[in-house]
Write a protein that holds these residues in place. Structure first.
Motif, PDB file in Angstrom:
ATOM      1  N   GLN A  12       0.845  -1.190   0.000  1.00 34.43           N
ATOM      2  CA  GLN A  12       0.000   0.000   0.000  1.00 34.43           C
ATOM      3  C   GLN A  12       0.883   1.243   0.000  1.00 34.43           C
ATOM      4  O   GLN A  12       1.959   1.235   0.608  1.00 34.43           O
ATOM      5  CB  GLN A  12      -0.882   0.015   1.258  1.00 34.43           C
ATOM      6  CG  GLN A  12      -1.775  -1.206   1.416  1.00 34.43           C
ATOM      7  CD  GLN A  12      -2.326  -1.286   2.841  1.00 34.43           C
ATOM      8  OE1 GLN A  12      -1.814  -2.048   3.654  1.00 34.43           O
ATOM      9  NE2 GLN A  12      -3.367  -0.508   3.140  1.00 34.43           N
ATOM     10  N   GLN A  51      -4.489  -5.773   3.512  1.00 29.79           N
ATOM     11  CA  GLN A  51      -4.310  -4.334   3.636  1.00 29.79           C
ATOM     12  C   GLN A  51      -4.588  -3.903   5.069  1.00 29.79           C
ATOM     13  O   GLN A  51      -5.579  -4.329   5.661  1.00 29.79           O
ATOM     14  CB  GLN A  51      -5.297  -3.573   2.732  1.00 29.79           C
ATOM     15  CG  GLN A  51      -5.031  -3.721   1.251  1.00 29.79           C
ATOM     16  CD  GLN A  51      -6.271  -3.332   0.450  1.00 29.79           C
ATOM     17  OE1 GLN A  51      -7.005  -4.211   0.013  1.00 29.79           O
ATOM     18  NE2 GLN A  51      -6.496  -2.046   0.278  1.00 29.79           N
ATOM     19  N   ARG A  83      -5.323   2.076  -0.084  1.00 27.43           N
ATOM     20  CA  ARG A  83      -5.663   1.207  -1.215  1.00 27.43           C
ATOM     21  C   ARG A  83      -4.406   0.416  -1.629  1.00 27.43           C
ATOM     22  O   ARG A  83      -3.304   0.736  -1.234  1.00 27.43           O
ATOM     23  CB  ARG A  83      -6.179   2.037  -2.377  1.00 27.43           C
ATOM     24  CG  ARG A  83      -7.421   2.840  -2.022  1.00 27.43           C
ATOM     25  CD  ARG A  83      -8.094   3.416  -3.247  1.00 27.43           C
ATOM     26  NE  ARG A  83      -9.048   4.470  -2.951  1.00 27.43           N
ATOM     27  CZ  ARG A  83     -10.126   4.405  -2.186  1.00 27.43           C
ATOM     28  NH1 ARG A  83     -10.393   3.287  -1.566  1.00 27.43           N
ATOM     29  NH2 ARG A  83     -10.919   5.434  -2.004  1.00 27.43           N
TER      30      ARG A  83
END
Length: 192
Positions: A12, A51, A83
Motif C-alpha cells: 500500500q 491491507q 488502497r
C-alpha cells in the motif's frame, strides 16, 4: 500435490516512500511483486492481498509514537494511501483481506475478506497447505503473517527479495525469528 498460495501483504502507498510509514524500497517491492505475480500466477492456487484498513485501532495510533507499539496515523480505511499500490492494478487477486480495523492487525491472519471469512478459513477452504509471503514491511506485517502461517500448520516461505524491512537491523531480527520458527527464507528466483 501441494497447493500454494501467494500472500501479498500490505503493498500500500502508506508503507512506500512518501507514505505515512514509508520504508526504503517500498515502491520497488510493489513493482517487483506485481512482475513476479504476473509471471508466476500459475504456481499458485490462490492469490491473496492484505491491507491495513484502520478505522479505530486504539493505541496503535499515537501523536507521540514509540515506533514499537504505537505509530503515526497510517492505513486509514478508505484513504488513497490505504488502497493497494497502483503497481498491483493488474494483480487480479482471488481474495482481499482487510485487517486492523479496531486493533493493530499486524498479521494477515488477523483480518477477514468481504464475506467475513478469516484468512485461515479462506486458505483451508481452498485446500492450501503452503504459502509464499511477500510485501511490506518484512520486519512487521510480513513477519507476523509468516509466523502465524507456520503456527497454523502451513508450510510458510518468505520471498526475501520481494519485501523490505523498516530498518536493516529490524529486518535481520525478523529473519532470525522467522527462521527459528521454521519459516523458509528464499529469493523469488529460487522459488518453485
Amino acid at each position: 500435490m501441494s497447493t500454494r498460495a501467494l500472500l501479498v501483504v500490505d503493498v500500500q502507498p502508506t508503507f512506500c516512500e512518501g507514505g505515512e510509514l514509508g520504508v526504503d524500497g517500498g515502491h520497488r517491492v510493489a513493482e517487483d511483486v506485481a512482475a513476479f505475480a504476473g509471471a508466476h500466477r500459475d504456481r499458485y492456487g490462490l492469490v491473496v492481498t492484505t491491507q491495513d484498513w484502520h478505522i479505530d485501532p486504539g493505541e496503535h495510533f499515537s501523536d507521540a509514537p514509540d515506533f514499537v507499539d504505537s505509530w503515526p496515523v497510517h492505513g486509514v480505511a478508505g484513504s488513497p494511501n490505504a488502497r493497494l499500490h497502483p503497481a498491483l492494478a493488474d494483480l487480479a487477486a482471488d481474495v482481499a483481506v482487510l485487517k486492523g480495523q479496531y486493533d493493530h492487525g499486524y498479521s494477515g491472519f488477523d483480518g477477514a475478506d468481504a464475506e467475513g471469512r478469516r484468512l485461515v478459513d479462506v486458505l483451508r477452504e481452498a485446500g492450501v497447505d503452503a504459502v509464499d509471503v511477500v510485501g511490506l514491511a518484512e520486519s512487521h506485517c510480513v513477519k507476523h503473517t509468516a509466523l502465524d502461517a507456520a503456527r497454523l500448520g502451513f508450510a510458510a516461505r518468505v520471498l526475501t527479495d520481494l519485501t523490505a524491512p523498516v530498518s536493516p537491523e529490524l529486518g535481520e531480527q525478523a529473519r532470525h525469528e522467522m527462521a527459528a520458527a521454521g519459516v523458509e527464507l528464499a529469493e523469488s528466483g529460487e522459488a518453485r
